[in-house]
Design a protein around this motif. Structure first.
Motif, PDB file in Angstrom:
ATOM      1  N   ALA A   1      90.276  65.302 -24.355  1.00  0.00           N
ATOM      2  CA  ALA A   1      89.545  66.264 -25.275  1.00  0.00           C
ATOM      3  C   ALA A   1      90.523  66.622 -26.455  1.00  0.00           C
ATOM      4  N   VAL A   2      89.753  66.675 -27.573  1.00  0.00           N
ATOM      5  CA  VAL A   2      90.695  66.517 -28.939  1.00  0.00           C
ATOM      6  C   VAL A   2      90.279  67.581 -29.927  1.00  0.00           C
ATOM      7  N   ILE A   3      91.091  68.448 -30.370  1.00  0.00           N
ATOM      8  CA  ILE A   3      90.443  69.578 -31.226  1.00  0.00           C
ATOM      9  C   ILE A   3      90.199  68.675 -32.651  1.00  0.00           C
ATOM     10  N   ALA A   4      88.921  68.856 -33.076  1.00  0.00           N
ATOM     11  CA  ALA A   4      88.786  68.062 -34.228  1.00  0.00           C
ATOM     12  C   ALA A   4      89.099  68.856 -35.525  1.00  0.00           C
ATOM     13  N   HIS A   5      89.189  67.993 -36.429  1.00  0.00           N
ATOM     14  CA  HIS A   5      89.577  68.471 -37.990  1.00  0.00           C
ATOM     15  C   HIS A   5      90.018  69.984 -37.990  1.00  0.00           C
ATOM     16  N   PRO A   6      91.168  70.352 -37.310  1.00  0.00           N
ATOM     17  CA  PRO A   6      91.741  71.574 -37.353  1.00  0.00           C
ATOM     18  C   PRO A   6      91.808  72.352 -38.560  1.00  0.00           C
ATOM     19  N   GLY A   7      91.972  71.573 -39.680  1.00  0.00           N
ATOM     20  CA  GLY A   7      92.306  72.196 -41.021  1.00  0.00           C
ATOM     21  C   GLY A   7      91.050  72.778 -41.676  1.00  0.00           C
TER      22      GLY A   7
ATOM     23  N   HIS B   1      84.629  72.035 -32.997  1.00  0.00           N
ATOM     24  CA  HIS B   1      84.243  70.719 -32.676  1.00  0.00           C
ATOM     25  C   HIS B   1      85.214  70.255 -31.812  1.00  0.00           C
ATOM     26  N   ILE B   2      84.919  69.787 -30.364  1.00  0.00           N
ATOM     27  CA  ILE B   2      85.855  68.972 -29.636  1.00  0.00           C
ATOM     28  C   ILE B   2      85.344  67.396 -29.461  1.00  0.00           C
ATOM     29  N   VAL B   3      86.196  66.822 -29.767  1.00  0.00           N
ATOM     30  CA  VAL B   3      85.877  65.246 -29.719  1.00  0.00           C
ATOM     31  C   VAL B   3      86.477  64.822 -28.176  1.00  0.00           C
ATOM     32  N   GLY B   4      85.514  64.052 -27.635  1.00  0.00           N
ATOM     33  CA  GLY B   4      86.126  63.567 -26.433  1.00  0.00           C
ATOM     34  C   GLY B   4      86.296  62.088 -26.503  1.00  0.00           C
ATOM     35  N   LEU B   5      87.276  61.414 -26.152  1.00  0.00           N
ATOM     36  CA  LEU B   5      87.553  60.115 -26.277  1.00  0.00           C
ATOM     37  C   LEU B   5      87.724  59.251 -24.991  1.00  0.00           C
ATOM     38  N   GLY B   6      87.232  58.160 -24.766  1.00  0.00           N
ATOM     39  CA  GLY B   6      87.430  57.619 -23.376  1.00  0.00           C
ATOM     40  C   GLY B   6      86.575  58.108 -22.406  1.00  0.00           C
ATOM     41  N   ILE B   7      85.522  58.716 -22.774  1.00  0.00           N
ATOM     42  CA  ILE B   7      84.577  59.158 -21.843  1.00  0.00           C
ATOM     43  C   ILE B   7      83.708  58.246 -21.150  1.00  0.00           C
ATOM     44  N   ASP B   8      83.109  58.430 -19.904  1.00  0.00           N
ATOM     45  CA  ASP B   8      82.072  57.919 -19.266  1.00  0.00           C
ATOM     46  C   ASP B   8      80.646  58.473 -19.570  1.00  0.00           C
TER      47      ASP B   8
END
Ligand code: AMP
Ligand code: MN
Ligand code: MN
Ligand code: MN
Length: 290
Positions: A188-194, A76-83
């Motif tokens: 883009a942020v790698i979500a919950h890598p653990g 899962h890849i989180v996107g922050l600050g997107i339009d």
């Protein structure tokens, strides 16, 4: 605990609460900056942003994109600050959502062979947004109808790889997901890598592929992380030159490990992702005296 939460869900995807309620819950718990990150959809963002504004909570538009990486691994890849209105992102997400209803029919057929009937209709009945039907809705239906004792047990017995209700699915490509987020002005942020069941060799490759695609951050504080993961991924963020994010991954009261609105403090070696998102934050007026 930090008063920042950049990863949680509303009933636009598989959260149980409407966007306004999940934001109000975060505000009650004294959150100062939040991002709603529904799976593969942005339809809850307008209501969430308006509620955050009215309650004095700063807000970032977010999304959590389902990705298939290295042939068969879901990440899962989180996107922050997107339009959310950016066409590349909007069309990309619409493409992911288009596959969910057929997948759900296949899941129901597979569950029926294991003796569980009517699961498609049952899951749809607890799903607010039919095109976002997913495993959590099946799990809630099986719990609500008394067939399984809790959501965790449904996943363990039916909804994970190798179990009768699990249907492999091809989500977005990693480079596409990261590309859409960047095109839409986000990080883009790698979500919950653990949470990923990957060897360190594969995690290293995932992070390098993610960086090659333009990814810039990783979740260090997560509702899915214990203290060991918090410190492990703080070191990972430093070693790979990634910004660090923090999110509860809250879905529903009594279902998620952590409540919404607060996360573990990032270790001092981390560079917080929100500092790089300053101009994307929708700032709310603070109540006088606070
Ligand atoms: P889907 O996108 O339909 O495959 O559903 C994925 C969602 O299922 C995740 O975002 C979680 O909310 C939930 N999930 C996945 N694994 C588990 C688990 N082991 N226990 C509880 N929820 C889970
Ligand atoms: Mn979910
Ligand atoms: Mn996730
Ligand atoms: Mn999530």
């Amino acid at each position: 605990m930090a008063s920042i939460d950049l990863h949680f869900h509303s009933h636009a995807s598989d959260g149980a609460l409407p966007p306004a309620e999940v934001i109000a819950r975060a505000a009650e718990r004294q959150a100062t900056l939040v991002a709603l990150t529904d799976h593969d959809c942005t339809s809850g963002l307008a209501e969430a942003a308006a509620t955050a504004f009215s309650l004095g909570v700063d807000f970032l538009n977010g999304v959590e994109i389902s990705v298939t990486w290295n042939v068969r691994h879901t990440v899962h890849i989180v996107g922050l600050g997107i339009d959310p209105a950016h066409p590349a992102l909007a069309e990309g997400l619409a493409g992911i959502r288009a596959g969910r209803v057929n997948r759900a029919r296949d899941m129901a057929a597979s569950l029926a062979k294991a003796g569980i009937t009517g699961a498609f209709e049952g899951a749809m009945a607890v799903c607010d947004n039919p095109e976002m039907i997913g495993r959590t809705h099946f799990a809630r239906h099986l719990v609500n109808s008394g067939q399984v004792k809790d959501v965790r047990t449904v996943f363990r017995k039916y909804l994970t790889p190798g179990k009768p209700g699990y249907v492999p699915h091809e989500w977005a490509a990693l480079a596409d997901a990261v590309g859409w987020i960047r095109a839409a002005g986000g990080i883009a942020v790698i979500a919950h890598p653990g949470r990923y069941d990957l060897s360190w060799t594969l995690k290293d490759r995932l992070i390098l592929d993610f960086k090659d695609a333009g990814g810039q951050a990783i979740e260090v504080a997560s509702g899915s992380h214990g203290l060991d993961d918090l410190h492990r991924y703080a070191l990972v963020s430093e070693r790979y030159g990634l910004l660090a994010s923090a999110g509860s991954d809250f879905h529903a009261p009594n279902e998620s490990g952590r409540d919404v609105g607060r996360t573990d403090d990032l270790p001092a070696i981390c560079k917080p992702v929100w500092e790089a998102l300053n101009e994307r934050i929708i700032r709310a007026p603070r109540a006088a005296g606070i």
